[in-house]
Write a protein that holds these residues in place. Structure first.
Motif, PDB file in Angstrom:
ATOM      1  N   GLN A  88       0.878  -1.174   0.000  1.00 31.31           N
ATOM      2  CA  GLN A  88       0.000   0.000   0.000  1.00 31.31           C
ATOM      3  C   GLN A  88       0.912   1.220   0.000  1.00 31.31           C
ATOM      4  O   GLN A  88       1.617   1.463   0.965  1.00 31.31           O
ATOM      5  N   THR A 147     -10.071   7.039  -3.343  1.00 34.45           N
ATOM      6  CA  THR A 147      -9.613   5.722  -3.781  1.00 34.45           C
ATOM      7  C   THR A 147      -8.297   5.380  -3.095  1.00 34.45           C
ATOM      8  O   THR A 147      -7.343   6.158  -3.146  1.00 34.45           O
ATOM      9  N   SER A 205      -5.137   2.685  -2.809  1.00 37.96           N
ATOM     10  CA  SER A 205      -4.439   1.770  -3.717  1.00 37.96           C
ATOM     11  C   SER A 205      -3.830   0.580  -2.993  1.00 37.96           C
ATOM     12  O   SER A 205      -3.416   0.681  -1.831  1.00 37.96           O
ATOM     13  N   THR A 210      -1.380  -2.966  -4.298  1.00 43.58           N
ATOM     14  CA  THR A 210      -0.840  -3.918  -5.268  1.00 43.58           C
ATOM     15  C   THR A 210      -0.297  -5.112  -4.507  1.00 43.58           C
ATOM     16  O   THR A 210       0.016  -5.022  -3.319  1.00 43.58           O
ATOM     17  N   SER A 227      -3.524  -5.488  -9.078  1.00 41.16           N
ATOM     18  CA  SER A 227      -3.934  -4.259  -8.423  1.00 41.16           C
ATOM     19  C   SER A 227      -5.332  -4.439  -7.847  1.00 41.16           C
ATOM     20  O   SER A 227      -6.205  -5.069  -8.468  1.00 41.16           O
ATOM     21  N   SER A 261      -7.748  -1.796  -5.823  1.00 45.03           N
ATOM     22  CA  SER A 261      -7.991  -0.520  -5.164  1.00 45.03           C
ATOM     23  C   SER A 261      -9.399  -0.473  -4.568  1.00 45.03           C
ATOM     24  O   SER A 261     -10.321  -1.134  -5.060  1.00 45.03           O
TER      25      SER A 261
END
Lengths: 119, 114
Positions: free
Chosen positions: A6, A20, A22, A24, A74, A76
């Motif tokens: 993050q 939003t 994020s 990954t 990803s 999100s």
């Protein structure tokens, strides 16, 4: 081993607006689960939303939705109509189905994003 | 239903002392997890029990940490001797079955080692 990243230590949003967060992840597996958890100051982790990797449709729970891009690894979280009660730490987490087949289904968490809601 | 109960809520000890944390999962939940959450990081799994058997303890520092789940219900996590880097929140969670959802977390024990 799987890793979850993050990249936003802190995010700030005005009340009623959209934000939003994020996330990954890195994995060589094809089947897994992804989660977003909320951790308020009480410290209890609260499940916000869950996504199964085999499902192409993005999960939605009321004001919370995800954008799951499997090829890009990803995941999100979008929070619409932000409310003061949404302020908390948010953690992205991964559950390996391969390990779970052997009974081990603990979660791998990212470092978290601190979400601030401005009134 | 009652949640996952943990005690104590806070604990301060000196380095090299020992400490124990207790967790009572939701009734009927066969699986129990202990996580360590160091300040500024996400929780890290220490150990997972299925009933009273250990399923995963690959990240448990076994030279100083131990855990047990007698009778497949309550669990105790012990640190002996404690180090400064053990300062963290220790979270307990439980789940009904190995289904990938339905994890319920407790509010944790905040340990400070001075």
């Amino acid at each position: 081993a799987q890793t979850v990243t993050q990249s936003q230590p802190e995010m700030s949003v005005q009340e009623a607006e959209t934000v939003t967060l994020s996330c990954t992840y890195d994995t060589s597996e094809s089947d897994y689960y992804l989660f977003w958890y909320k951790q308020p100051p009480s410290r209890q982790m609260i499940l916000v939303i869950r996504q199964e990797a085999y499902k192409q449709q993005n999960a939605t729970e009321n004001r919370f939705s995800v954008n799951f891009q499997k090829a890009a690894k990803s995941f999100s979280l979008k929070i619409s109509d932000s409310q003061l009660g949404d302020a908390a730490m948010y953690f992205c987490a991964y559950r390996s189905l391969l390990k779970a087949g052997g009974g081990a289904d603990g979660l791998t968490f990212g470092k978290g994003t601190h979400l601030i809601i401005q009134p | 239903e009652a949640g996952v109960a943990q005690s104590p809520r806070y604990k301060i000890i000196e380095k090299r002392q020992s400490v124990a944390f207790w967790c009572n999962p939701i009734s009927g939940h066969a699986t129990l997890y202990w996580y360590q959450q160091i300040l500024g990081q996400g929780p890290k799994l220490l150990i997972q029990f299925q009933n009273n058997g250990v399923v995963d303890d690959s990240q448990l520092p076994k030279d100083r940490f131990s855990a047990e789940r007698l009778k497949g219900v309550d669990s105790t996590l012990k640190i002996q001797p404690a180090k400064l880097e053990d300062s963290a929140v220790y979270l307990c969670a439980s789940s009904l079955l190995n289904l990938g959802y339905g994890y319920t977390f407790g509010s944790g024990t905040r340990l400070t080692v001075v």
